[in-house]
Each structure stands twice: as structure tokens, then as C-alpha cells.
Design an enzyme around this catalytic site. Structure first.
Site, PDB file in Angstrom:
ATOM      1  N   SER A  11     -10.910 -10.957  -9.081  1.00 18.59           N
ATOM      2  CA  SER A  11      -9.945  -9.858  -9.220  1.00 18.59           C
ATOM      3  C   SER A  11      -9.918  -9.350 -10.659  1.00 18.59           C
ATOM      4  CB  SER A  11      -8.550 -10.324  -8.823  1.00 18.59           C
ATOM      5  OG  SER A  11      -7.624  -9.332  -9.211  1.00 18.59           O
ATOM      6  N   HIS A  36     -13.099  -7.308  -6.952  1.00 22.17           N
ATOM      7  CA  HIS A  36     -11.825  -7.008  -6.287  1.00 22.17           C
ATOM      8  C   HIS A  36     -10.958  -6.159  -7.212  1.00 22.17           C
ATOM      9  CE1 HIS A  36      -8.718  -7.945  -3.259  1.00 22.17           C
ATOM     10  NE2 HIS A  36      -7.873  -8.027  -4.273  1.00 22.17           N
ATOM     11  N   ASP A  38      -7.357  -4.315  -7.602  1.00 26.81           N
ATOM     12  CA  ASP A  38      -5.988  -4.305  -7.084  1.00 26.81           C
ATOM     13  C   ASP A  38      -5.277  -3.015  -7.461  1.00 26.81           C
ATOM     14  OD1 ASP A  38      -5.581  -6.871  -5.729  1.00 26.81           O
ATOM     15  OD2 ASP A  38      -6.063  -7.737  -7.684  1.00 26.81           O
ATOM     16  N   MET A  40      -1.952  -0.856  -7.128  1.00 29.71           N
ATOM     17  CA  MET A  40      -0.516  -1.004  -6.813  1.00 29.71           C
ATOM     18  C   MET A  40       0.221   0.266  -7.218  1.00 29.71           C
ATOM     19  SD  MET A  40       0.119  -4.873  -8.147  1.00 29.71           S
ATOM     20  CE  MET A  40      -1.147  -6.140  -7.984  1.00 29.71           C
ATOM     21  N   HIS A  69      -8.355  -3.158  -2.901  1.00 33.93           N
ATOM     22  CA  HIS A  69      -7.177  -3.642  -2.181  1.00 33.93           C
ATOM     23  C   HIS A  69      -6.010  -2.707  -2.477  1.00 33.93           C
ATOM     24  CE1 HIS A  69      -4.105  -7.249  -1.873  1.00 33.93           C
ATOM     25  NE2 HIS A  69      -3.920  -6.343  -0.928  1.00 33.93           N
ATOM     26  N   MET A  71      -2.468  -1.735  -2.370  1.00 33.91           N
ATOM     27  CA  MET A  71      -1.081  -2.154  -2.163  1.00 33.91           C
ATOM     28  C   MET A  71      -0.225  -0.927  -2.425  1.00 33.91           C
ATOM     29  SD  MET A  71      -1.577  -5.831  -4.009  1.00 33.91           S
ATOM     30  CE  MET A  71      -3.093  -5.249  -4.771  1.00 33.91           C
ATOM     31  N   MET A 144      -3.155 -12.552   2.947  1.00 34.85           N
ATOM     32  CA  MET A 144      -2.603 -12.826   1.608  1.00 34.85           C
ATOM     33  C   MET A 144      -2.017 -14.226   1.552  1.00 34.85           C
ATOM     34  SD  MET A 144      -3.152 -10.188  -0.309  1.00 34.85           S
ATOM     35  CE  MET A 144      -2.238 -10.776  -1.746  1.00 34.85           C
ATOM     36  N   ASP A 178      -6.550 -14.090  -0.616  1.00 34.74           N
ATOM     37  CA  ASP A 178      -6.247 -13.561  -1.938  1.00 34.74           C
ATOM     38  C   ASP A 178      -4.893 -14.082  -2.389  1.00 34.74           C
ATOM     39  OD1 ASP A 178      -5.848 -11.941  -4.174  1.00 34.74           O
ATOM     40  OD2 ASP A 178      -5.736 -10.059  -3.053  1.00 34.74           O
TER      41      ASP A 178
END
Ligand code: DX5
Ligand code: ZN
Length: 227
Positions: A11, A36, A38, A40, A69, A71, A144, A178
């Protein structure tokens, strides 16, 4: 399960954001299979990270596929932007589309945007039973093992039973885990049936990153035969 590959997806949330290009090159040389990313939005999760312009900048320097990913509360709206930015896997959360019909609509939007691989993710307290109806429509299920929002949290081992259940139901696609994955917790993830492992702090915080990635891979390969 014996012919499954292990994929390690470090990540980038744990890399130095002022030196992302160097982090990407270093982690690829250290053996990362995927990167990865992330994303958000400060709404679905109480944190803000990066958006399409930064994903695009990463894709310019990355050789490994980007495992993005999302979110975020409205993944369908941003699908095209992330595909254009270079996402390979694009994963959304079931919690923002909490029915088979709503998730199908997000998947359709992703496919229309030209996504290569579609992922669906569940939080630790979200059941996976409804996903059975989506097995043929997704390439990856992300289970998750922490509540999303921050790196460095403690692994929630109880979610492994959901991974095992998905495999018992015959799910053949990738199962990613994850949150709190390290050299120890990766064992039970692999035994349960996961084959894609995200780790931020355990990899970027290691003194010997290539050795840590090799160790993760070796442990996961060994344990997935046990499960
Ligand atoms: C959490 C993110 C994770 C996180 C993992 O919201 O989705 O990808 O970066 O970090 P570690 O491995 O430190 O738990
Ligand atoms: Zn993540």
C-alpha cells in the site's frame, strides 16, 4: 487452491508522499506484484488521500499494475477518471451500494468506463453472503481486515471466516485482504483462501523490504496449501 498465485500489493499509503516515484521504483525492485493505491474521500471514510491526478502520476512511473481501492461514496461517478488515470483493478465498497442491484449498477458503470478488473470490498462487519450472486461479475473480492481509513491498525482475525466461506461457496476469483497484514497474520489469511495481500506499514516500515516481501510470499504460498 494449489495452483493459485500469491500477489503482494504494497500500500502506497505508507510511502513518502513527497517521493512517490522513488517509492514506486523501490517497491517494484523489491518484488511487489501490484501497487495498492488507497483513495479516500473524507466522506465514506474519515480521511482524505489522493485522487485521479496523483494516480495518473503514479501510473507514469509504475511498471506494476495499479490496484486502486476506492473508499469513496460515489465510485460510479469517478470510475472513468480512475480508468483514464491508469487503474488496473478498480475496487468499490459494497457499503456504498448495499444491495445486489445497486452493486450491479456500479459494476456496469465500471465496465462501461473500460475497467480491466472489477473488485468489490466489504468492511469487517459486513456479511459476504449477498456477494454469491455477484461471483461471476467481479474479478476480485477485498475482505477488509481493519475498518478502512488509516494504515497501521490491528488485524481483525475474525474476518478470515468470511474468506473461507467464499472459497467454500466456490468463488474462484482473487480474494484480497487488507489491513494489519504482516509476516504473522498473512498465514491465516492464506490458509483461509486469500491470494492477494495488501500491506502498508509492515512492508514500508521494514528494514529489509525485499526480504519482507519474499518472506510474505513464501509464507502465503506454504499456508495456502495447508488451508
Ligand atoms: C486502510 C487501507 C489499507 C492500509 C493498510 O484503510 O485500505 O490499504 O493502507 O495499511 P496497513 O498494512 O498498515 O494496515
Ligand atoms: Zn486499501
Amino acid at each position: 487452491m494449489t495452483d493459485r498465485r500469491v500477489l503482494i500489493s504494497p500500500s502506497l499509503l505508507s510511502c513518502d508522499f513527497a517521493r512517490i516515484a522513488e517509492g514506486v521504483e523501490m517497491i517494484e525492485a523489491a518484488g511487489a506484484d501490484w501497487l495498492h493505491v488507497d483513495v479516500m474521500d473524507g466522506h465514506f471514510v474519515p480521511n482524505l488521500t489522493i485522487g485521479p491526478p496523483v494516480v495518473k502520476a503514479i501510473s507514469k512511473v509504475a511498471k506494476a499494475p495499479l490496484d486502486v481501492h476506492l473508499m469513496i461514496s460515489d465510485p460510479a461517478q469517478y470510475a472513468e477518471a480512475f480508468v483514464k488515470a491508469g487503474a488496473y483493478v478498480l475496487t468499490f465498497h459494497w457499503e456504498v451500494a448495499p444491495s445486489v442491484e445497486e452493486s450491479r449498477a456500479v459494476i456496469a458503470a465500471f465496465r462501461a468506463a473500460g475497467v480491466q478488473k472489477v473488485g468489490i470490498s466489504v468492511n469487517p462487519d459486513t456479511p459476504v453472503e449477498p456477494l454469491v450472486e455477484l461471483f461471476d461479475e467481479v474479478d476480485l473480492i477485498l475482505v477488509m481486515s481493519v475498518f478502512p481509513g488509516f494504515g497501521g491498525q490491528k488485524f481483525m482475525g475474525e474476518v478470515s471466516s468470511k474468506v473461507r466461506w467464499l472459497r467454500d461457496q466456490g468463488y474462484q476469483g482473487w480474494i484480497e485482504m487488507d489491513g494489519g497484514i504482516n509476516g504473522e497474520t498473512i498465514s491465516e489469511c492464506a490458509e483461509a483462501g486469500a491470494d492477494v495481500f495488501v500491506a502498508g506499514s509492515a512492508i514500508f516500515g521494514s528494514d529489509d523490504i525485499p526480504a519482507t516481501i519474499s518472506e510474505f510470499r513464501a509464507t502465503a504460498l506454504e499456508r495456502m496449501h495447508v488451508g
